[in-house]
Design an enzyme around this catalytic site. Structure first.
Site, PDB file in Angstrom:
ATOM      1  N   LYS A  84       0.848  -1.193   0.000  1.00 56.27           N
ATOM      2  CA  LYS A  84       0.000   0.000   0.000  1.00 56.27           C
ATOM      3  C   LYS A  84       0.885   1.246   0.000  1.00 56.27           C
ATOM      4  O   LYS A  84       1.771   1.389   0.858  1.00 56.27           O
ATOM      5  CB  LYS A  84      -0.844  -0.024   1.275  1.00 56.27           C
ATOM      6  CG  LYS A  84      -2.290   0.342   1.093  1.00 56.27           C
ATOM      7  CD  LYS A  84      -2.999   0.088   2.411  1.00 56.27           C
ATOM      8  CE  LYS A  84      -4.373   0.631   2.436  1.00 56.27           C
ATOM      9  NZ  LYS A  84      -4.924   0.628   3.791  1.00 56.27           N
TER      10      LYS A  84
HETATM   11  C1  E4P Z   1      -8.327   1.576   3.810  1.00 59.01           C
HETATM   12  O1  E4P Z   1      -7.583   0.754   3.349  1.00 59.01           O
HETATM   13  C2  E4P Z   1      -8.097   2.305   5.064  1.00 59.01           C
HETATM   14  O2  E4P Z   1      -7.380   1.478   5.926  1.00 59.01           O
HETATM   15  C3  E4P Z   1      -9.361   2.666   5.792  1.00 59.01           C
HETATM   16  O3  E4P Z   1     -10.511   2.329   5.091  1.00 59.01           O
HETATM   17  C4  E4P Z   1      -9.362   4.041   6.415  1.00 59.01           C
HETATM   18  O4  E4P Z   1     -10.594   4.287   7.035  1.00 59.01           O
HETATM   19  P1  E4P Z   1     -10.842   5.412   8.134  1.00 59.01           P
HETATM   20  O5  E4P Z   1     -11.178   6.678   7.442  1.00 59.01           O
HETATM   21  O6  E4P Z   1     -11.988   4.881   8.930  1.00 59.01           O
HETATM   22  O7  E4P Z   1      -9.575   5.514   8.952  1.00 59.01           O
END
Ligand code: E4P
Length: 227
Positions: A84
């Site tokens: 990522k």
């Molecule tokens: C996606 O891969 C992220 O880890 C995640 O959806 C972030 O979400 P949040 O806005 O609840 O932190």
């Protein structure tokens, strides 16, 4: 649309995996930080044992060299590990270089279709638009998902998967499916809420009550019959 779990909590992953609904898992540095004392590599390796699908592990470098270095290391842990990287120009460079090594990337922290298009052009395997965080600043997050889905559909060369991230409630999951997302990554609490309905609970309670009443009626008849 496939469902991923958005967590680094092994207990929750094991539980959701047992429901048979999981196709992958996404983690990020904040989710990892919630798992006090957990080693990153050990956690990601364990997740690959629990779920047979893409498992996103996020880099923490801010430059492409660092992201590539981290990505090359993560990719050795398991073939299902997806690297990522953030939606930045350094992230694009990292995607481009890692793709040449056969390593798949999830481009995260995406907030518009321009970022998504460039990530796809650079060779991203997944693009992650953050629905909830856009909603938080009064911008309709789901419109960005629909926008990206349409842009990608107009270009037959693009194979990048659209993953609806930052999901806050069960309705988001269905809206993402309607908008044409390939995947929604969902916190465990939201996944649990998705299966809850008061009429289901009420229905179970009344079926069980009727069943017990029936048994109670049958028992005296059975004991009378044996006398
Ligand atoms: C996606 O891969 C992220 O880890 C995640 O959806 C972030 O979400 P949040 O806005 O609840 O932190």
């Amino acid at each position: 649309m496939k469902i991923f779990l958005d967590t680094a909590n092994l207990r929750d992953i094991e539980e959701a995996a047992s429901w048979g609904v999981l196709s992958g898992v996404t983690t990020n540095p904040s989710l990892m930080a919630r798992e006090e004392g957990a080693d990153f590599e050990v956690t990601i390796r364990r997740i690959t044992e629990l779920v047979d699908g893409p498992i996103s592990a996020e880099t923490v470098s801010e430059d492409a060299d660092g992201m590539v270095r981290e990505g090359l290391e993560y990719a050795q842990w398991h073939p299902n590990v997806i690297v990522k990287v953030p939606s930045t120009t350094e992230g694009l460079k990292a995607v481009h270089r890692l793709k040449k090594e056969g390593i798949r990337c999830n481009v995260t922290l995406c907030f518009n279709a321009n970022q998504a298009l460039l990530a796809a052009r650079a060779g991203a395997f997944i693009i992650s638009p953050f629905v909830g965080r856009l909603d938080d600043i009064s911008e309709p997050g789901m419109d960005v998902i629909a926008d990206i889905v349409e842009v990608f559909a107009n270009d037959p060369e693009i194979e990048t998967l659209v993953l609806a991230a930052s999901i806050r409630h069960p309705r988001h999951i269905i809206e993402a499916a309607h908008a044409g997302a390939d995947i929604a990554t969902v916190p465990f609490k939201v996944l649990e809420q998705s299966m809850k309905h008061p009429l289901t609970d009420k229905g179970i309670a009344s079926f069980l009550a009727d069943w017990r009443q029936r048994e109670a009626q049958i028992e005296p008849i059975a004991s009378t019959g044996s006398d």
